[in-house]
Design a protein around this motif. Structure first.
Motif, short mmCIF file in Angstrom:
data_model
loop_
_atom_site.label_atom_id
_atom_site.label_comp_id
_atom_site.label_asym_id
_atom_site.label_seq_id
_atom_site.Cartn_x
_atom_site.Cartn_y
_atom_site.Cartn_z
N THR A 149 -7.83 -24.38 -5.49
CA THR A 149 -7.94 -25.54 -4.62
C THR A 149 -7.22 -25.25 -3.30
O THR A 149 -6.06 -24.87 -3.28
CB THR A 149 -7.32 -26.79 -5.26
OG1 THR A 149 -8.03 -27.06 -6.47
CG2 THR A 149 -7.42 -27.99 -4.33
N THR A 150 -7.91 -25.44 -2.21
CA THR A 150 -7.32 -25.17 -0.89
C THR A 150 -7.52 -26.36 0.03
O THR A 150 -8.52 -27.08 -0.08
CB THR A 150 -7.96 -23.93 -0.24
OG1 THR A 150 -9.35 -24.18 -0.08
CG2 THR A 150 -7.75 -22.70 -1.09
N LYS A 151 -6.57 -26.56 0.92
CA LYS A 151 -6.67 -27.60 1.93
C LYS A 151 -6.26 -27.04 3.28
O LYS A 151 -5.23 -26.40 3.38
CB LYS A 151 -5.79 -28.80 1.59
CG LYS A 151 -6.25 -29.60 0.38
CD LYS A 151 -5.34 -30.80 0.15
CE LYS A 151 -5.83 -31.61 -1.03
NZ LYS A 151 -4.96 -32.82 -1.25
N THR A 185 -13.50 -26.51 5.79
CA THR A 185 -13.62 -27.69 4.93
C THR A 185 -12.51 -27.68 3.91
O THR A 185 -11.91 -26.65 3.62
CB THR A 185 -14.98 -27.73 4.20
OG1 THR A 185 -15.12 -26.52 3.43
CG2 THR A 185 -16.14 -27.87 5.16
N ASN A 186 -12.23 -28.85 3.34
CA ASN A 186 -11.26 -28.96 2.26
C ASN A 186 -11.99 -28.93 0.91
O ASN A 186 -13.20 -29.11 0.83
CB ASN A 186 -10.48 -30.28 2.37
CG ASN A 186 -9.66 -30.32 3.65
OD1 ASN A 186 -9.34 -29.30 4.21
ND2 ASN A 186 -9.34 -31.53 4.08
N GLY A 187 -11.24 -28.76 -0.17
CA GLY A 187 -11.83 -28.89 -1.51
C GLY A 187 -11.53 -27.71 -2.41
O GLY A 187 -10.59 -26.96 -2.19
N THR A 188 -12.33 -27.58 -3.47
CA THR A 188 -12.13 -26.53 -4.48
C THR A 188 -13.09 -25.38 -4.25
O THR A 188 -14.29 -25.58 -4.07
CB THR A 188 -12.35 -27.10 -5.89
OG1 THR A 188 -11.43 -28.18 -6.10
CG2 THR A 188 -12.11 -26.03 -6.94
N ASP A 204 -6.35 -28.04 7.69
CA ASP A 204 -6.57 -29.08 8.68
C ASP A 204 -7.36 -28.48 9.83
O ASP A 204 -6.91 -27.52 10.48
CB ASP A 204 -5.24 -29.63 9.19
CG ASP A 204 -5.40 -30.84 10.09
OD1 ASP A 204 -6.54 -31.07 10.54
OD2 ASP A 204 -4.41 -31.53 10.34
N LEU A 263 -0.43 -28.49 6.33
CA LEU A 263 -1.62 -27.96 5.69
C LEU A 263 -2.03 -26.60 6.24
O LEU A 263 -2.37 -25.69 5.49
CB LEU A 263 -2.79 -28.94 5.85
CG LEU A 263 -2.65 -30.29 5.16
CD1 LEU A 263 -3.92 -31.12 5.39
CD2 LEU A 263 -2.39 -30.13 3.67
N SER A 264 -2.00 -26.48 7.55
CA SER A 264 -2.55 -25.26 8.13
C SER A 264 -1.59 -24.50 9.02
O SER A 264 -1.96 -23.51 9.63
CB SER A 264 -3.81 -25.60 8.93
OG SER A 264 -3.50 -26.55 9.94
#
Length: 274
Positions: free
Chosen positions: A37-39, A12-15, A41, A78-79
């Motif tokens: 904070t991480t993002k 998942t994305n978010g903090t 994909d 992102l990933s």
């Protein structure tokens, strides 16, 4: 308090909050936190081959991924992720590194989160000089005559005479080839001998009554020479309508049906009329 977290493994994305418990010199404990904070994909990639089979000339410069369509892409910024194309266990970055032959090309997309997608296609790399006559025939009949270029050469063993060079003289069929009065000597996939195989008298006399169809040379070429060709070549040669000249009028051509033939004066040029 700073967080040294640089990556996460959840999808998942978010903090994300990283909690620490610390004890001071007086033995008092406390809890502090830091946010990171991480993002990432988490898209499942997908790709498919544009065609099940691809035929081209050996030496064609092309990136392997040109033969695939990415139907679902991921955000590599992102990933992370990689795309690798292989023939067997060998990584291929350009088709021009491959020798003539037939290959299964497999390209694989892999995201930074470990999701993968693969697709395969057949790559046929053709070369007139090294392909067997059976492969040349199937390639031409499959509609890919243009992968062989006019002027390409190949060695042919003629039994009892030696090994000689043949050259591709034509690989197209103009519309006029369908006319019944048109000589087919320059129609379709035409291969000609570059070397002189032997010397043979056109006729036993100095006359040429009846033109090419009546000559001794025609019988010799379509008999002795034809039968001396390798079986894999001989069995592929089709009948050709040969218009060798005019009779008493322009409508009375000397016409014959041959496997092999000599070129007419106009076909070899004035420099060879002697």
């Amino acid at each position: 308090l700073g967080s040294g977290v640089t990556s996460v493994s959840i999808s998942t994305n978010g903090t994300r909050y990283i909690y620490f418990r610390a004890v001071n010199n007086a033995g008092k404990a406390g809890t502090v936190s830091a946010a990171q904070t991480t993002k990432i994909d988490t898209t499942q990639p997908a790709l498919k081959a544009k065609a099940t089979s691809n035929t081209m000339a050996k030496g064609t410069s092309a990136a392997p991924m040109n033969y695939f369509t990415i139907t679902t892409n991921y955000n590599s910024s992102l990933s992370g992720g990689t795309t690798t194309c292989k023939v067997g266990s060998t990584t291929v970055t350009n088709l021009n590194t491959l020798a003539a032959g037939t290959y299964t090309l497999t390209c694989t997309m892999k995201t930074g989160t470990g999701k993968t997608a693969s697709a395969s296609t057949t790559i046929n790399l053709r070369s007139f000089s090294t392909d067997s006559w059976a492969v040349i025939s199937s390639t031409v009949k499959g509609g890919y005559a243009s992968v062989y270029k006019v002027g390409d050469t190949k060695e042919v063993a003629v039994s009892g005479y030696g090994t000689f060079t043949v050259r591709l003289a034509n690989n197209t069929t103009p519309s006029e080839c369908n006319a019944t009065t048109f000589s087919q000597t320059a129609c379709g996939f035409v291969v000609e001998f570059v070397d002189i195989i032997t010397v043979y008298q056109l006729n036993s006399t100095d006359t040429n009554i009846g033109s090419w169809p009546a000559t001794k040379a025609r019988t010799f070429i379509n008999g002795t020479i034809y039968n001396a060709l390798p079986a894999d070549l001989k069995n592929l040669i089709i009948n050709t309508r040969v218009v060798s000249g005019h009779g008493t009028s322009d409508s009375a051509n000397f016409t014959s049906t041959d496997k092999l033939y000599l070129l007419a004066v106009k076909e070899v040029g004035d420099a060879h009329t002697d």
